[in-house]
Design an enzyme around this catalytic site. Structure first.
Site, PDB file in Angstrom:
ATOM      1  N   GLY A 136       0.778  -1.246   0.000  1.00 59.26           N
ATOM      2  CA  GLY A 136       0.000   0.000   0.000  1.00 59.26           C
ATOM      3  C   GLY A 136       0.801   1.282   0.000  1.00 59.26           C
ATOM      4  O   GLY A 136       1.320   1.702  -1.031  1.00 59.26           O
ATOM      5  N   LYS A 207       2.136 -10.547  -3.994  1.00 54.45           N
ATOM      6  CA  LYS A 207       3.019  -9.406  -3.714  1.00 54.45           C
ATOM      7  C   LYS A 207       4.485  -9.845  -3.742  1.00 54.45           C
ATOM      8  O   LYS A 207       5.351  -9.118  -4.241  1.00 54.45           O
ATOM      9  CB  LYS A 207       2.647  -8.791  -2.366  1.00 54.45           C
ATOM     10  CG  LYS A 207       1.254  -8.137  -2.396  1.00 54.45           C
ATOM     11  CD  LYS A 207       0.721  -7.846  -1.009  1.00 54.45           C
ATOM     12  CE  LYS A 207      -0.633  -7.151  -1.044  1.00 54.45           C
ATOM     13  NZ  LYS A 207      -1.287  -7.087   0.269  1.00 54.45           N
TER      14      LYS A 207
HETATM   15  P1  NAP Z   1     -13.489  -1.348  -3.919  1.00 53.20           P
HETATM   16  O1  NAP Z   1     -13.650  -0.469  -2.739  1.00 53.20           O
HETATM   17  O2  NAP Z   1     -14.261  -2.618  -3.984  1.00 53.20           O
HETATM   18  O3  NAP Z   1     -13.846  -0.468  -5.212  1.00 53.20           O
HETATM   19  C1  NAP Z   1     -13.944  -1.007  -6.490  1.00 53.20           C
HETATM   20  C2  NAP Z   1     -14.506   0.042  -7.436  1.00 53.20           C
HETATM   21  O4  NAP Z   1     -14.503  -0.497  -8.746  1.00 53.20           O
HETATM   22  C3  NAP Z   1     -15.945   0.463  -7.130  1.00 53.20           C
HETATM   23  O5  NAP Z   1     -16.094   1.838  -7.338  1.00 53.20           O
HETATM   24  C4  NAP Z   1     -16.781  -0.310  -8.142  1.00 53.20           C
HETATM   25  O6  NAP Z   1     -17.931   0.354  -8.581  1.00 53.20           O
HETATM   26  C5  NAP Z   1     -15.804  -0.391  -9.307  1.00 53.20           C
HETATM   27  N1  NAP Z   1     -16.056  -1.584 -10.128  1.00 53.20           N
HETATM   28  C6  NAP Z   1     -16.022  -2.866  -9.740  1.00 53.20           C
HETATM   29  N2  NAP Z   1     -16.253  -3.680 -10.787  1.00 53.20           N
HETATM   30  C7  NAP Z   1     -16.423  -2.869 -11.867  1.00 53.20           C
HETATM   31  C8  NAP Z   1     -16.702  -3.096 -13.232  1.00 53.20           C
HETATM   32  N3  NAP Z   1     -16.839  -4.341 -13.715  1.00 53.20           N
HETATM   33  N4  NAP Z   1     -16.806  -2.031 -14.052  1.00 53.20           N
HETATM   34  C9  NAP Z   1     -16.679  -0.779 -13.566  1.00 53.20           C
HETATM   35  N5  NAP Z   1     -16.390  -0.492 -12.265  1.00 53.20           N
HETATM   36  C10 NAP Z   1     -16.285  -1.535 -11.437  1.00 53.20           C
HETATM   37  O7  NAP Z   1     -11.951  -1.739  -4.138  1.00 53.20           O
HETATM   38  P2  NAP Z   1     -10.674  -1.017  -3.503  1.00 53.20           P
HETATM   39  O8  NAP Z   1     -10.489  -1.494  -2.105  1.00 53.20           O
HETATM   40  O9  NAP Z   1     -10.714   0.419  -3.796  1.00 53.20           O
HETATM   41  O10 NAP Z   1      -9.492  -1.739  -4.336  1.00 53.20           O
HETATM   42  C11 NAP Z   1      -9.190  -1.347  -5.652  1.00 53.20           C
HETATM   43  C12 NAP Z   1      -7.867  -1.970  -6.076  1.00 53.20           C
HETATM   44  O11 NAP Z   1      -6.835  -1.500  -5.225  1.00 53.20           O
HETATM   45  C13 NAP Z   1      -7.792  -3.487  -5.999  1.00 53.20           C
HETATM   46  O12 NAP Z   1      -6.985  -3.965  -7.046  1.00 53.20           O
HETATM   47  C14 NAP Z   1      -7.108  -3.734  -4.666  1.00 53.20           C
HETATM   48  O13 NAP Z   1      -6.424  -4.980  -4.613  1.00 53.20           O
HETATM   49  C15 NAP Z   1      -6.124  -2.587  -4.656  1.00 53.20           C
HETATM   50  N6  NAP Z   1      -5.661  -2.227  -3.323  1.00 53.20           N
HETATM   51  C16 NAP Z   1      -6.566  -1.878  -2.373  1.00 53.20           C
HETATM   52  C17 NAP Z   1      -6.125  -1.510  -1.119  1.00 53.20           C
HETATM   53  C18 NAP Z   1      -7.095  -1.084  -0.071  1.00 53.20           C
HETATM   54  O14 NAP Z   1      -6.646  -0.682   1.010  1.00 53.20           O
HETATM   55  N7  NAP Z   1      -8.403  -1.096  -0.317  1.00 53.20           N
HETATM   56  C19 NAP Z   1      -4.750  -1.544  -0.837  1.00 53.20           C
HETATM   57  C20 NAP Z   1      -3.833  -1.891  -1.841  1.00 53.20           C
HETATM   58  C21 NAP Z   1      -4.315  -2.220  -3.093  1.00 53.20           C
HETATM   59  P3  NAP Z   1     -19.163   0.709  -7.591  1.00 53.20           P
HETATM   60  O15 NAP Z   1     -18.608   1.748  -6.663  1.00 53.20           O
HETATM   61  O16 NAP Z   1     -20.211   1.230  -8.488  1.00 53.20           O
HETATM   62  O17 NAP Z   1     -19.505  -0.571  -6.902  1.00 53.20           O
HETATM   63  N1  HSE Z   2      -5.974  -7.754   1.804  1.00 50.24           N
HETATM   64  C1  HSE Z   2      -4.785  -6.975   1.793  1.00 50.24           C
HETATM   65  C2  HSE Z   2      -4.143  -7.041   3.181  1.00 50.24           C
HETATM   66  C3  HSE Z   2      -5.092  -5.530   1.405  1.00 50.24           C
HETATM   67  O1  HSE Z   2      -4.744  -7.560   4.135  1.00 50.24           O
HETATM   68  O2  HSE Z   2      -3.006  -6.614   3.326  1.00 50.24           O
HETATM   69  C4  HSE Z   2      -3.928  -4.807   0.813  1.00 50.24           C
HETATM   70  O3  HSE Z   2      -3.436  -5.388  -0.350  1.00 50.24           O
END
Ligand code: NAP
Ligand code: HSE
Length: 432
Positions: A136, A207
């Site tokens: 992250g 990762k």
């Molecule tokens: P999230 O909260 O589930 O958000 C996903 C977003 O993508 C939502 O806005 C959703 O739309 C949209 N979406 C999903 N499927 C779609 C589709 N088929 N077409 C168009 N839009 C679509 O996910 P997130 O936690 O932000 O994570 C996003 C990415 O970052 C992932 O690859 C995750 O592994 C990575 N990541 C996340 C974190 C973390 O702390 N969350 C940390 C490191 C990396 P709606 O809003 O309309 O549902």
């Molecule tokens: N599921 C992941 C974690 C989120 O627990 O670290 C960040 O990639």
């Protein structure tokens, strides 16, 4: 007339997407001073345009049609924070095909299809950056590619999954059972309803595949990573580990000896004196050892809206700076070394082994003789009464080959005097 701002298409407006918007809005001035250009969000792709959002001022930019981003020639950069493989992969390849640069936080995609995406980017002269995909908010990918470019990395050890680190830290601090802490973590939103990807080590493996590829300059694949999760770690293992001076961590290990490499993720005993043993809760840390620099460690939040978004937006800044310099598409170094994987006889580690045996004369001698016959020497041993005429033996070995330890376990499984092999963990982070 020279452009005043660069337009970006944001794919995904969930946790990370919201953070990206917040940081671009709050830091616009600084970003402009650093790059010479403003960053303008032109469109936001979501799944459900009717959903209520944390930032309602962006509602007019929402769309459910990817073509509104991909086919808009004014949009020069796509930020993909949808997650998952499909349709994220198709959208990223389509963006590159149209000459757009890409920033993504998607470790699942980059671990599985990174080579294809980076090849397409090179063919099209586009940037693809993915700093947020590992640990992250910790800028570890840039450190590996740029900061360590003058060194040769020999070892990376990572606590790169916050969910499992939270669970193991709680088990250690409270003497609690795995299943109770998992339920609590789910209730608090730290663990997902389906926790498999985190607790079985797959998230950390993705990762580590990315870290090993960039750190060793070798094209590592996900299937090159040996994976074991934390679901069988017991509070007794943790208590005995503590008694012997260790904490259990889900540790990613990428090690190079000569040109041969091993990469794995497994619950590992780490000496309490090692800095990784003090990384608790949802925090992440990556320890990197270089031939010239020696030991370094990077620590910080591995997930969350703003920490993850800082990594995404810093990639965006690099894209804009590259554009100014006319060097887009030349940022990431493609793996240029041959991949040579160690076999199990070359993977050396200390081991923690906990077994239950019949408590009678000569049993301990038979166990130690077996270890000696398999080339394994002992560093520490504890024996204590178990149930009904049985005893529990807890051992820590000196450095041993994985193949020898696997041989010992296979043999013990057939021995009448061994009623149970409770656990076997790698021990890392001590003197070697
Ligand atoms: P999230 O909260 O589930 O958000 C996903 C977003 O993508 C939502 O806005 C959703 O739309 C949209 N979406 C999903 N499927 C779609 C589709 N088929 N077409 C168009 N839009 C679509 O996910 P997130 O936690 O932000 O994570 C996003 C990415 O970052 C992932 O690859 C995750 O592994 C990575 N990541 C996340 C974190 C973390 O702390 N969350 C940390 C490191 C990396 P709606 O809003 O309309 O549902
Ligand atoms: N599921 C992941 C974690 C989120 O627990 O670290 C960040 O990639």
């Amino acid at each position: 007339m020279e452009k005043q701002s660069i337009k970006l298409g944001l794919m995904g407006f969930g946790t990370v997407g919201t953070g990206v918007v917040r940081i671009i809005q709050a830091h616009q001035d600084d970003l402009q001073k650093q790059t010479g250009l403003g960053i303008e969000i032109a469109k936001i792709l979501v799944q459900d345009a009717e959903k209520s959002r944390h930032i309602s001022s962006m509602n007019s930019l929402l769309t459910t049609d990817p073509a509104e981003l991909l086919d808009n020639p004014d949009i020069e950069v796509i930020v993909e924070v949808i997650g998952g493989i499909h349709p994220a992969k198709e959208y990223i390849l389509a963006a590159l095909e149209r000459g757009k640069h890409v920033v993504t936080a998607n470790k699942d995609l980059m671990a599985l299809h990174g080579a294809e995406i980076l090849n397409k980017a090179q063919e099209k002269g586009c940037d693809v950056f993915y700093e947020a995909s590992v640990a992250g908010g910790i800028p570890i990918l840039r450190a590996l590619v740029e900061g360590f470019s003058s060194d040769r990395i020999t070892k990376m050890m990572g606590i790169v999954n916050g969910t499992t680190n939270y669970i193991l830290s709680k088990m250690s601090q409270e003497g609690a059972d795995y299943s109770d802490v998992l339920k609590e973590a789910q209730a608090l939103g730290y663990a997902e309803a389906n926790p498999t990807s985190d607790v079985e080590g797959f998230d950390a493996a993705r990762k580590m595949a990315i870290l090993a590829t960039l750190g060793f300059r070798v094209p590592m694949k996900l299937e090159d990573v040996d994976v074991k999760g934390i679901s069988s770690v017991s509070k007794e293992d943790i208590a005995y580990g503590k008694q012997l001076g260790y904490e259990i961590k889900l540790l990613g290990l990428a090690r190079r000896d000569g040109e041969a490499i091993e990469v794995s993720v497994q619950p590992t005993m780490v000496p309490k004196s090692h800095p990784l043993a003090s990384v608790n809760g949802v925090f992440n840390a990556v320890y990197v050892h270089g031939e010239a620099v020696g030991e370094t460690m990077f620590y910080g939040p591995g997930a969350g809206e703003l920490p993850t978004a800082t990594a995404v937006v810093s990639d965006l800044v690099t894209v804009v700076k590259n554009r100014k310099l006319g060097v887009n598409g030349r940022g990431m170094v493609a793996p240029y070394k041959e991949k040579i994987l160690k076999d199990d006889s070359e993977k050396l580690s200390k081991y923690f082994l906990r077994i239950v045996v019949t408590d009678k004369r000569g049993v301990l001698a038979q166990i130690t003789q077996l270890l000696a016959d398999k080339n394994i020497s002992l560093e520490q041993v504890i024996q204590q009464p178990y149930n009904n005429g049985e005893a529990e033996i807890i051992m820590v070995t000196h450095l041993s080959a994985k193949s020898d330890m696997d041989g010992v376990i296979a043999y013990m499984e057939q021995m009448d005097i061994v009623s149970k092999i409770e656990s076997c963990y790698r021990v890392e982070g001590g003197d070697k």
